[in-house]
Design a protein around this motif. Structure first.
Motif, mmCIF file in Angstrom:
data_model
loop_
_atom_site.group_PDB
_atom_site.id
_atom_site.type_symbol
_atom_site.label_atom_id
_atom_site.label_comp_id
_atom_site.label_asym_id
_atom_site.label_seq_id
_atom_site.Cartn_x
_atom_site.Cartn_y
_atom_site.Cartn_z
ATOM 1 N N PRO A 202 0.848 -1.202 0.000
ATOM 2 C CA PRO A 202 0.000 0.000 0.000
ATOM 3 C C PRO A 202 0.879 1.246 0.000
ATOM 4 C CG PRO A 202 -0.339 -1.343 1.994
ATOM 5 C CD PRO A 202 0.841 -1.875 1.280
ATOM 6 N N GLN A 203 0.542 2.193 -0.850
ATOM 7 C CA GLN A 203 1.373 3.393 -0.980
ATOM 8 C C GLN A 203 0.481 4.613 -1.157
ATOM 9 O OE1 GLN A 203 4.505 3.382 -0.473
ATOM 10 N NE2 GLN A 203 5.054 5.390 -1.133
ATOM 11 N N PRO A 204 0.603 5.606 -0.267
ATOM 12 C CA PRO A 204 -0.222 6.810 -0.412
ATOM 13 C C PRO A 204 -0.004 7.481 -1.776
ATOM 14 C CG PRO A 204 0.862 6.790 1.711
ATOM 15 C CD PRO A 204 1.459 5.669 0.917
ATOM 16 N N GLY A 205 -1.100 7.719 -2.470
ATOM 17 C CA GLY A 205 -1.058 8.454 -3.727
ATOM 18 C C GLY A 205 -0.521 7.688 -4.922
ATOM 19 N N ALA A 206 -0.134 6.436 -4.768
ATOM 20 C CA ALA A 206 0.475 5.690 -5.868
ATOM 21 C C ALA A 206 -0.570 4.907 -6.651
ATOM 22 C CB ALA A 206 1.532 4.734 -5.334
ATOM 23 N N GLY B 46 1.516 -1.617 -17.818
ATOM 24 C CA GLY B 46 2.597 -1.177 -18.696
ATOM 25 C C GLY B 46 3.537 -0.156 -18.081
ATOM 26 N N ALA B 47 3.116 0.507 -17.011
ATOM 27 C CA ALA B 47 3.951 1.534 -16.374
ATOM 28 C C ALA B 47 5.032 0.880 -15.507
ATOM 29 C CB ALA B 47 3.089 2.454 -15.518
ATOM 30 N N ILE B 48 6.104 1.606 -15.296
ATOM 31 C CA ILE B 48 7.190 1.174 -14.420
ATOM 32 C C ILE B 48 7.192 2.075 -13.188
ATOM 33 C CG2 ILE B 48 9.695 0.933 -14.175
ATOM 34 C CD1 ILE B 48 8.681 -1.054 -16.162
ATOM 35 N N MET B 49 7.270 1.471 -12.014
ATOM 36 C CA MET B 49 7.311 2.228 -10.763
ATOM 37 C C MET B 49 8.557 1.836 -9.974
ATOM 38 S SD MET B 49 4.516 2.313 -7.639
ATOM 39 C CE MET B 49 3.284 3.229 -8.582
#
Length: 127
Positions: free
Chosen positions: A23-27, A32-35
Motif C-alpha cells: 500500500p502506498q499513499p497516492g500511488a 505497462g507503467a514502471i514504478m
C-alpha cells in the motif's frame, strides 16, 4: 504486450488468492507503467525476499493517506495494480530498490492481515 496478456491470463487461483500487497499513499500502478520503489520497513523487506524467491508478482495499491494507520489497511483502494518485479537491488543496509512493471488492474476481494509467518499484508483478488 501480448506476452503480458498471456501471462495475466495464465494466473491461477492459488496465485490470485495470496498476492503480497504494497500500500502506498497516492500511488497508482497502471498496466505497462514502471514504478520505482524503495523498501526499508522490515515487513516490506521480507515481502521483497518472498516475492523475489517466488513468481515476482505483487500488488501496488493506492492508500488514502488521510486515514492511514498501522493497525488497519482498510483504506486501500479496491481496484489496484498487479505488477511484476523486473529489476531489483539489495543494498548493504538491508533495504531494497525494486522496479515494478504494471501488468493489469485487479479487484481486491479480501485483505489478508499480516501474521507470524508473513509480516506484510496480502490480498485475495480477481483480474
Amino acid at each position: 504486450m501480448d506476452h503480458i496478456k498471456s501471462f495475466v491470463n495464465g494466473l491461477d487461483q492459488a496465485t490470485l488468492s495470496n498476492i503480497p500487497i504494497f500500500p502506498q499513499p497516492g500511488a497508482v500502478l497502471f498496466p505497462g507503467a514502471i514504478m520505482a520503489i524503495k523498501l526499508y520497513e522490515p515487513r516490506y523487506m521480507q515481502m521483497a525476499e518472498h516475492v523475489l524467491a517466488g513468481n515476482q508478482i505483487l500488488c501496488v495499491s493506492r492508500q488514502d493517506s488521510q486515514t492511514k494507520t498501522k493497525q488497519s489497511r482498510s483504506n486501500i483502494h479496491r481496484v489496484s495494480g498487479l505488477g511484476v518485479i523486473v529489476q531489483h537491488k539489495a543494498l548493504g543496509d538491508g533495504t531494497f530498490h525494486i522496479l515494478v512493471q504494471g501488468l493489469t488492474r485487479i479487484k481486491i476481494l479480501k485483505l489478508i492481515q499480516p501474521d507470524q509467518t508473513n509480516l506484510y499484508p496480502r490480498v485475495f483478488a480477481q483480474v
